[in-house]
Design a protein around this motif. Sequence first.
Motif, PDB file in Angstrom:
ATOM      1  N   ALA A  95       0.830  -1.209   0.000  1.00 13.58           N
ATOM      2  CA  ALA A  95       0.000   0.000   0.000  1.00 13.58           C
ATOM      3  C   ALA A  95       0.863   1.257   0.000  1.00 13.58           C
ATOM      4  N   PHE A  96       1.995   1.192   0.691  1.00 13.29           N
ATOM      5  CA  PHE A  96       2.851   2.368   0.838  1.00 13.29           C
ATOM      6  C   PHE A  96       3.407   2.848  -0.495  1.00 13.29           C
ATOM      7  N   HIS A  97       3.676   1.952  -1.413  1.00  8.26           N
ATOM      8  CA  HIS A  97       4.339   2.307  -2.661  1.00  8.26           C
ATOM      9  C   HIS A  97       3.374   2.557  -3.824  1.00  8.26           C
ATOM     10  N   HIS A  98       2.082   2.566  -3.562  1.00 12.88           N
ATOM     11  CA  HIS A  98       1.155   2.989  -4.608  1.00 12.88           C
ATOM     12  C   HIS A  98       1.453   4.453  -4.958  1.00 12.88           C
ATOM     13  N   SER A  99       1.272   4.805  -6.210  1.00 18.86           N
ATOM     14  CA  SER A  99       1.588   6.167  -6.636  1.00 18.86           C
ATOM     15  C   SER A  99       0.721   6.542  -7.835  1.00 18.86           C
ATOM     16  N   MET A 100       1.038   7.661  -8.436  1.00 18.34           N
ATOM     17  CA  MET A 100       0.371   8.119  -9.653  1.00 18.34           C
ATOM     18  C   MET A 100       1.416   8.675 -10.606  1.00 18.34           C
ATOM     19  N   ASN A 101       1.229   8.447 -11.879  1.00 25.36           N
ATOM     20  CA  ASN A 101       2.051   9.097 -12.887  1.00 25.36           C
ATOM     21  C   ASN A 101       1.374  10.396 -13.308  1.00 25.36           C
ATOM     22  N   PHE A 102       2.173  11.434 -13.467  1.00 24.80           N
ATOM     23  CA  PHE A 102       1.606  12.757 -13.707  1.00 24.80           C
ATOM     24  C   PHE A 102       2.618  13.648 -14.401  1.00 24.80           C
ATOM     25  N   ARG A 103       2.115  14.742 -14.972  1.00 25.17           N
ATOM     26  CA  ARG A 103       2.929  15.850 -15.478  1.00 25.17           C
ATOM     27  C   ARG A 103       2.344  17.125 -14.879  1.00 25.17           C
ATOM     28  N   SER A 104       3.170  17.964 -14.309  1.00 27.26           N
ATOM     29  CA  SER A 104       2.652  19.188 -13.706  1.00 27.26           C
ATOM     30  C   SER A 104       3.616  20.342 -13.930  1.00 27.26           C
ATOM     31  N   VAL A 105       3.063  21.535 -13.887  1.00 24.79           N
ATOM     32  CA  VAL A 105       3.850  22.766 -13.983  1.00 24.79           C
ATOM     33  C   VAL A 105       3.315  23.754 -12.958  1.00 24.79           C
ATOM     34  N   VAL A 106       4.212  24.438 -12.278  1.00 22.93           N
ATOM     35  CA  VAL A 106       3.846  25.570 -11.416  1.00 22.93           C
ATOM     36  C   VAL A 106       4.581  26.802 -11.937  1.00 22.93           C
ATOM     37  N   ILE A 107       3.841  27.892 -12.092  1.00 25.18           N
ATOM     38  CA  ILE A 107       4.380  29.150 -12.622  1.00 25.18           C
ATOM     39  C   ILE A 107       4.164  30.235 -11.583  1.00 25.18           C
ATOM     40  N   TYR A 108       5.183  31.051 -11.362  1.00 19.08           N
ATOM     41  CA  TYR A 108       5.085  32.183 -10.441  1.00 19.08           C
ATOM     42  C   TYR A 108       5.265  33.482 -11.228  1.00 19.08           C
ATOM     43  N   GLY A 109       4.629  34.540 -10.732  1.00 18.16           N
ATOM     44  CA  GLY A 109       4.822  35.837 -11.361  1.00 18.16           C
ATOM     45  C   GLY A 109       3.608  36.721 -11.227  1.00 18.16           C
ATOM     46  N   ARG A 110       3.509  37.677 -12.138  1.00 20.81           N
ATOM     47  CA  ARG A 110       2.387  38.621 -12.162  1.00 20.81           C
ATOM     48  C   ARG A 110       1.786  38.675 -13.552  1.00 20.81           C
ATOM     49  N   PHE A 111       0.479  38.548 -13.627  1.00 21.53           N
ATOM     50  CA  PHE A 111      -0.210  38.703 -14.902  1.00 21.53           C
ATOM     51  C   PHE A 111      -0.187  40.178 -15.322  1.00 21.53           C
ATOM     52  N   ILE A 112      -0.030  40.385 -16.615  1.00 19.77           N
ATOM     53  CA  ILE A 112      -0.051  41.729 -17.197  1.00 19.77           C
ATOM     54  C   ILE A 112      -1.197  41.805 -18.192  1.00 19.77           C
ATOM     55  N   ALA A 113      -1.955  42.872 -18.142  1.00 24.96           N
ATOM     56  CA  ALA A 113      -3.089  43.040 -19.051  1.00 24.96           C
ATOM     57  C   ALA A 113      -2.615  43.306 -20.470  1.00 24.96           C
ATOM     58  N   VAL A 114      -3.270  42.672 -21.431  1.00 28.58           N
ATOM     59  CA  VAL A 114      -3.045  42.954 -22.851  1.00 28.58           C
ATOM     60  C   VAL A 114      -4.063  44.014 -23.260  1.00 28.58           C
ATOM     61  N   ASP A 115      -3.599  45.222 -23.545  1.00 25.14           N
ATOM     62  CA  ASP A 115      -4.501  46.341 -23.810  1.00 25.14           C
ATOM     63  C   ASP A 115      -4.699  46.634 -25.295  1.00 25.14           C
ATOM     64  N   ASP A 116      -3.712  46.313 -26.115  1.00 22.33           N
ATOM     65  CA  ASP A 116      -3.823  46.618 -27.539  1.00 22.33           C
ATOM     66  C   ASP A 116      -4.912  45.752 -28.184  1.00 22.33           C
ATOM     67  N   PRO A 117      -5.923  46.353 -28.825  1.00 24.20           N
ATOM     68  CA  PRO A 117      -7.041  45.574 -29.392  1.00 24.20           C
ATOM     69  C   PRO A 117      -6.598  44.544 -30.426  1.00 24.20           C
ATOM     70  N   GLU A 118      -5.634  44.886 -31.275  1.00 23.51           N
ATOM     71  CA  GLU A 118      -5.186  43.946 -32.302  1.00 23.51           C
ATOM     72  C   GLU A 118      -4.444  42.759 -31.678  1.00 23.51           C
ATOM     73  N   GLU A 119      -3.655  43.038 -30.652  1.00 21.23           N
ATOM     74  CA  GLU A 119      -2.966  41.944 -29.965  1.00 21.23           C
ATOM     75  C   GLU A 119      -3.976  41.036 -29.273  1.00 21.23           C
ATOM     76  N   LYS A 120      -5.000  41.643 -28.682  1.00 24.16           N
ATOM     77  CA  LYS A 120      -6.041  40.846 -28.039  1.00 24.16           C
ATOM     78  C   LYS A 120      -6.738  39.941 -29.049  1.00 24.16           C
ATOM     79  N   LYS A 121      -7.049  40.471 -30.228  1.00 24.46           N
ATOM     80  CA  LYS A 121      -7.699  39.659 -31.257  1.00 24.46           C
ATOM     81  C   LYS A 121      -6.810  38.475 -31.645  1.00 24.46           C
ATOM     82  N   THR A 122      -5.516  38.741 -31.771  1.00 23.12           N
ATOM     83  CA  THR A 122      -4.588  37.694 -32.189  1.00 23.12           C
ATOM     84  C   THR A 122      -4.503  36.575 -31.163  1.00 23.12           C
ATOM     85  N   VAL A 123      -4.364  36.941 -29.889  1.00 24.11           N
ATOM     86  CA  VAL A 123      -4.214  35.892 -28.867  1.00 24.11           C
ATOM     87  C   VAL A 123      -5.550  35.202 -28.580  1.00 24.11           C
ATOM     88  N   LEU A 124      -6.669  35.893 -28.757  1.00 22.68           N
ATOM     89  CA  LEU A 124      -7.968  35.243 -28.596  1.00 22.68           C
ATOM     90  C   LEU A 124      -8.219  34.242 -29.724  1.00 22.68           C
TER      91      LEU A 124
END
Length: 220
Positions: A95-124
């Motif tokens: 029981a002790f050695h049961h596990s799960m296979n997985f892939r994970s990512v953790v990201i740290y930082g600050r989100f920045i707003a995309v304000d340019d309308p054309e850039e927003k259209k492109t990424v959307l």
Amino acid sequence: MKPDAPSPRTQIRRKPQRGHYDFATIAAIVDAAQICQIAFNEGGSVHCLPTACWRVGNHLYIHGASNSRLTRTLSGSDCSVCIAHLDGLVLARSAFHHSMNFRSVVIYGRFIAVDDPEEKKTVLAAFVEHISPGRSALVRPASTAEVAGTAVLRLSLDEAAAKIRNWGVDDDAEDLDIPVWAGVVPLQVVAGTAIPEAGCAEMAKPAHRFPQTAEYESAP
């Protein structure tokens, strides 16, 4: 040789042999995701909320209504983002050695707003392609009003770490003779049969990015 962690808070300390800091590995895990979990502080309380996500270049993107709580709070604030894929159940002889296979990512930082309308259209448009490849050329593009009412935020992937387990059972030598099945039960996300709206039954079914499978390796 594996690259070093980009910052002290991304350094993987628990089972560091599972850590990966190269961009290709991180980008592949992000690209396989439809949803991420974002942890942030608001008014002294810690919150963790799920939201749709996608990647363009070196940034993770999210979107929401311009007046939504999430997008207003996140813009310019410290946060962490977690993405995880469950790839298999690892069933051991103990029981002790049961596990799960997985892939994970953790990201740290600050989100920045995309304000340019054309850039927003492109990424959307890239978001639509992420959900259903080829679809952005078939559907009506977002109108000027729709773009204006949608907040788009980006987060750099410069401060990110991946953690992966993708091998079989790690049983102790003294347990190998226990007469019970041991091995890996692979898991994957699979799209069901598309359900058309009225008048769409004869049209071509949309593309999708499922199933998403992971390869297995020998234990490190």
